[in-house]
Design a protein around this motif. Structure first.
Motif, PDB file in Angstrom:
ATOM      1  N   GLN A   1      16.854  70.384 103.408  1.00  0.00           N
ATOM      2  CA  GLN A   1      15.696  70.428 102.509  1.00  0.00           C
ATOM      3  C   GLN A   1      15.319  71.872 102.183  1.00  0.00           C
ATOM      4  O   GLN A   1      15.031  72.194 101.039  1.00  0.00           O
ATOM      5  N   VAL A   2      15.341  72.719 103.196  1.00  0.00           N
ATOM      6  CA  VAL A   2      14.990  74.120 102.967  1.00  0.00           C
ATOM      7  C   VAL A   2      16.062  74.777 102.085  1.00  0.00           C
ATOM      8  O   VAL A   2      15.742  75.525 101.162  1.00  0.00           O
TER       9      VAL A   2
ATOM     10  N   ARG B   1      17.696  77.008  96.810  1.00  0.00           N
ATOM     11  CA  ARG B   1      18.505  76.905  95.600  1.00  0.00           C
ATOM     12  C   ARG B   1      17.600  76.763  94.369  1.00  0.00           C
ATOM     13  O   ARG B   1      17.833  77.383  93.340  1.00  0.00           O
ATOM     14  N   GLU B   2      16.555  75.971  94.507  1.00  0.00           N
ATOM     15  CA  GLU B   2      15.693  75.675  93.369  1.00  0.00           C
ATOM     16  C   GLU B   2      14.801  76.844  92.990  1.00  0.00           C
ATOM     17  O   GLU B   2      14.549  77.076  91.811  1.00  0.00           O
ATOM     18  N   ASN B   3      14.258  77.539  93.969  1.00  0.00           N
ATOM     19  CA  ASN B   3      13.304  78.604  93.668  1.00  0.00           C
ATOM     20  C   ASN B   3      13.146  79.494  94.893  1.00  0.00           C
ATOM     21  O   ASN B   3      12.295  79.263  95.748  1.00  0.00           O
TER      22      ASN B   3
ATOM     23  N   LYS C   1      17.902  73.384  99.809  1.00  0.00           N
ATOM     24  CA  LYS C   1      17.715  72.956  98.431  1.00  0.00           C
ATOM     25  C   LYS C   1      16.525  73.684  97.807  1.00  0.00           C
ATOM     26  O   LYS C   1      16.567  74.038  96.628  1.00  0.00           O
ATOM     27  N   SER C   2      15.480  73.899  98.590  1.00  0.00           N
ATOM     28  CA  SER C   2      14.330  74.581  98.007  1.00  0.00           C
ATOM     29  C   SER C   2      14.672  76.040  97.703  1.00  0.00           C
ATOM     30  O   SER C   2      14.193  76.595  96.721  1.00  0.00           O
TER      31      SER C   2
END
Lengths: 253, 308
Positions: free
Chosen positions: B178-179, B184-186, B181-182
């Motif tokens: 989850q971290v 990667r996202e921003n 992906k976050s």
């Protein structure tokens, strides 16, 4: 150093290759207040935010948080102290769901964020708290939506919910109503008032009615220096401020 | 059972029957490269870091495994483990240097370091330079099961692949994932929420490097050789191609992409050097027509809104 000052800067200065973006700014943010930072474009407001949260290194001067010198700290340390920022462009995680966005904010406290062998279901205990936060910003019905599909105003609300997940002592909001329609602005103003009830808010904002409505203290920046400071009534009548804005104050009001 | 679980069971069943239909050697090669691409995808698709030097982990682990099996006479499972660990260790050093930079600079640092590894491999005596390490013995698994037979070896490779794939799946669907992906996202946002992003990137990098090493080590045992080809920058490029073709950031995409590229190399070998041109053209068509990659496009068409 009085205890009711949560954040203080002393002669805060930032130079970019000879250009002085922030010039000797002394700022005192009172605990529990809503403090607005305003000024014309290029006045250095966002730079001040970046300096406070350590996203940019300080050229000279000091930053004190709760009386402690944090000038040399890293962004992560500042965030962990309880000073959490938002960004000018909406800072969400677009390809996560709305619920996951808030949960990322909650997750660190579990202490399992490096546990790559644990299933995602170990995070489900946070869902209830995440839903509470989403309800607070009126987003509960969007919990399973991909964030990228939310309208702009909702994204800003989600950003505030994610920031709240950290239960910050001091929230730094960079233009929370920028680019929003009228109804959205009203909603965000109410939201900020609600979340500011038991914490301190420092915000950069252009919308004068929002500032008049919300803020206890206003600091006006122009060309990197503090031009005026005080409550809205005083600052809005200050001739220097009116001059700096060349009429935009009346327009906005 | 959920639809995803059924899909994976069906795929596993197909993989079990596959060697009765196709060539085990070809299938093993597919599985090894699929694992390589999955490891790479963990970094590029789920952390947002484009490494342009992943061949160094794949190729170096192949050498380490081949050398320990042939010269030191280690059993296959220990040799593979040795290859994996050496790639992981290399990933720790390279990652420690590279995660401080972002975007194209990150890619350049990884490329530069992988070129250094390449030249070390050209010069070092244990790699036998142009010849490579040939005739690597597969040995006996745990000293008991003889892997000489391609069918037996295939199931050993399949077991490794399935276990590694399950691990990658778990990493993606974990609190850590989850971290990632976050980030990667921003990335600035993740930082402002108090995540020390460089540390998360480094852990992801080491995991990805070790898994790429596992793929390389397994490949050198199943095909019986470790060569310079595996450490060239072209190999680093090929894994990017596989991942993009199959679908970056999807779970099954790299498997599909790797199989497609390996199949092309295999079945079109009659065309000689034209294979590269055909692959290039396929890639261009893929990018122009379905940017999300094969699996990414299928998921999108099926209206799967939730990201994996």
């Amino acid at each position: 150093m009085s205890q009711d000052i949560i954040l203080e800067t002393r002669q805060l200065t930032k130079e970019f290759k000879g250009f002085v973006a922030v010039d000797g700014v002394n700022l005192k943010v009172k605990r529990g207040s809503i403090h607005a930072l305003i000024g014309p474009n290029g006045a250095g407001k966002t730079t001040v935010f970046n300096l406070l949260t350590k996203f940019l290194p300080v050229t000279s001067g000091q930053i004190l948080y709760n009386g402690q010198d944090i000038t040399a700290e890293k962004p992560v340390q500042v965030a962990r102290r309880g000073m959490v920022r938002s960004f000018q462009i909406s800072a969400v995680f677009p390809h996560l769901t709305v619920l996951e966005n808030v949960r990322v904010g909650l997750q660190r406290k579990l202490g399992t964020s490096f546990h790559f062998w644990k299933p995602e279901s170990t995070l489900h205990s946070l869902n209830a708290r995440a839903m509470e936060l989403l309800e607070a910003v009126d987003l509960a019905s969007f919990a399973d939506t991909q964030t990228v599909e939310l309208p702009y105003g909702r994204k800003r609300a989600l950003e505030i919910a994610t920031t709240l997940a950290l239960d910050p002592e001091l929230m730094l909001l960079d233009e929370p109503t920028q680019g929003m329609g009228h109804e959205d602005v009203g909603r965000v103003v109410e939201l900020i008032r609600k979340v500011a009830a038991n914490r301190t808010v420092l915000m950069v904002e252009h919308n004068m009615s929002v500032i008049a409505n919300l803020s206890d203290t206003i600091t006006v920046l122009a060309r990197g220096s503090v031009l005026a400071e005080g409550p809205y009534e005083t600052v809005s009548k200050d001739p220097k401020v009116l001059e700096a804005y060349v009429g935009t104050v009346e327009e906005a009001a | 059972m959920s639809r995803t679980a059924i899909l994976y069971v069906v795929l596993l069943a197909m993989a079990c029957i596959a060697p009765f239909v196709g060539y085990p050697l070809f299938l093993m090669k597919c599985l090894c490269f699929a694992l390589f691409a999955c490891a790479f995808n963990l970094l590029v698709g789920f952390t947002g870091l484009l490494s342009f030097g992943h061949a160094m982990f794949f190729g170096f682990a192949a050498y380490a495994c081949a050398h320990s099996a042939k010269v030191w006479g280690w059993t296959p499972e220990v040799a593979i483990l040795f290859g994996t660990l050496s790639a992981g260790l290399m990933g720790l050093v390279v990652g420690w240097l590279a995660v401080r930079r972002q975007g194209i600079y990150f890619a350049m640092v990884t490329l530069a370091l992988s070129q250094m590894v390449y030249f070390i491999c050209v010069q070092a005596p244990f790699t036998y330079a142009e010849d490579g390490i040939q005739g690597v013995p597969r040995g006996k698994l745990l000293g008991v099961i003889d892997l000489k037979d391609d069918m037996v070896m295939y199931y050993f490779v399949l077991a490794i692949f399935a276990a590694a794939f399950a691990l990658i799946y778990r990493v993606i669907h974990s609190p850590f994932g989850q971290v990632l992906k976050s980030i990667r996202e921003n990335e600035p946002r993740a930082l402002s929420l108090g995540y020390d992003v460089d540390k998360y990137k480094l852990v992801a990098f080491v995991l990805s490097a070790a898994l790429a090493g596992l793929a390389g080590a397994t490949k050198s045992l199943s095909l019986g050789l470790a060569t310079l080809t595996d450490v060239t920058w072209q190999m680093s490029g090929e894994v990017v191609l596989m991942t993009l073709l199959g679908g970056m950031g999807t779970i099954l995409g790299p498997v599909v992409g790797a199989s497609a590229i390996i199949a092309m190399g295999n079945y079109l070998s009659g065309f000689g050097s034209w294979v590269t041109i055909i692959m290039g053209a396929t890639f261009v068509v893929c990018v122009l027509l379905f940017r999300r990659g094969i699996v990414g496009e299928i998921e999108h068409r099926l209206g799967k809104k939730k990201s994996p």
